[in-house]
Design a protein around this motif. Structure first.
Motif, PDB file in Angstrom:
ATOM      1  N   PRO A  77       0.837  -1.204   0.000  1.00  0.00           N
ATOM      2  CA  PRO A  77       0.000   0.000   0.000  1.00  0.00           C
ATOM      3  C   PRO A  77       0.867   1.248   0.000  1.00  0.00           C
ATOM      4  N   GLY A  82      -3.124   0.984   4.592  1.00  0.00           N
ATOM      5  CA  GLY A  82      -2.914  -0.449   4.707  1.00  0.00           C
ATOM      6  C   GLY A  82      -2.611  -0.947   6.097  1.00  0.00           C
ATOM      7  N   ASN A  92      -2.189  -6.994   4.250  1.00  0.00           N
ATOM      8  CA  ASN A  92      -1.267  -6.364   3.308  1.00  0.00           C
ATOM      9  C   ASN A  92       0.140  -6.932   3.395  1.00  0.00           C
TER      10      ASN A  92
END
Length: 214
Positions: A77, A82, A92
């Motif tokens: 991200p 994230g 993530n």
């Protein structure tokens, strides 16, 4: 010192430029670095040599763009996102782990690394420098940013982010890359890769996790 032209970031390349880089990567896999000529890439990608020079500069610029494009397939991200919830942060990290395993096991990555190893004692290790500068380093910086975001949200506890990243990378990659470079066939089944990714992130949280993320 090795220099390359300023290149557009992989995420802002046009679909046409991405298609050209895919053609160039396939030429590299099939024929090695000798097959990677401007004329050969232009012919395979059905574009002009002038367009290649305009987009990527010289041959080193093209190689750098190819490596940058390949590295961009390892997703993290951006913009500090994230990590708001423990579940999102873990998810993530697992995406990063799956992508990293998938990319290093791919024929493109293996071809690039084998070529770089073969050139390590000549030509100033040019390809190795490109791989480090345009491949490994961007992946590391993006992953470190994600790790630091996780600490800010209270999901991790650590002192040295560089050490934490090295640990994360080691838990994910282990000895897989060496085995694949030596000729072992990579495991391509998604469920196996995902299981390896989950295990690596579980182990990572045992070392550095805190609160609900652990």
């Amino acid at each position: 010192m090795l220099t390359t032209p300023d290149l557009p970031k992989a995420e802002v390349l046009t679909p046409r430029q991405n298609a050209v880089l895919e053609c160039a990567l396939q030429l590299l896999v099939e024929g090695g670095e000798k097959a990677l000529t401007t004329a050969g890439v232009a012919r395979a990608a059905n574009c002009s040599k002038e367009s290649l020079y305009k987009w990527f500069g010289d041959r080193d610029g093209l190689l750098a763009a190819m490596i940058t494009y390949q590295a961009s397939k390892v997703r993290t991200p951006s913009g500090g996102h994230g990590a708001a919830s423990p579940e999102e942060f873990r998810r993530n990290l697992e995406v990063f782990a799956v992508d990293l395993i998938t990319v290093i096991a791919g024929e493109v990555s293996l071809a690039l690394n084998r070529l770089a190893i073969g050139q390590a004692d000549r030509d100033g290790a040019r390809l190795g420098q490109l791989l480090r500068g345009h491949g490994r380093l961007p992946i590391e910086l993006r992953a470190r940013a994600l790790i630091e975001t996780g600490r800010r949200h209270g999901h991790l506890y650590y002192v040295d982010v560089a050490e934490v990243y090295e640990t994360l990378y080691g838990l994910i990659v282990r000895d897989l890359h060496v085995r694949y470079l030596l000729g072992e066939a990579p495991e391509a089944r998604a469920e196996v890769i995902e299981a390896r990714a989950r295990l690596s992130i579980d182990q990572f949280f045992r070392l550095y996790g805190r609160g609900e993320a652990n």
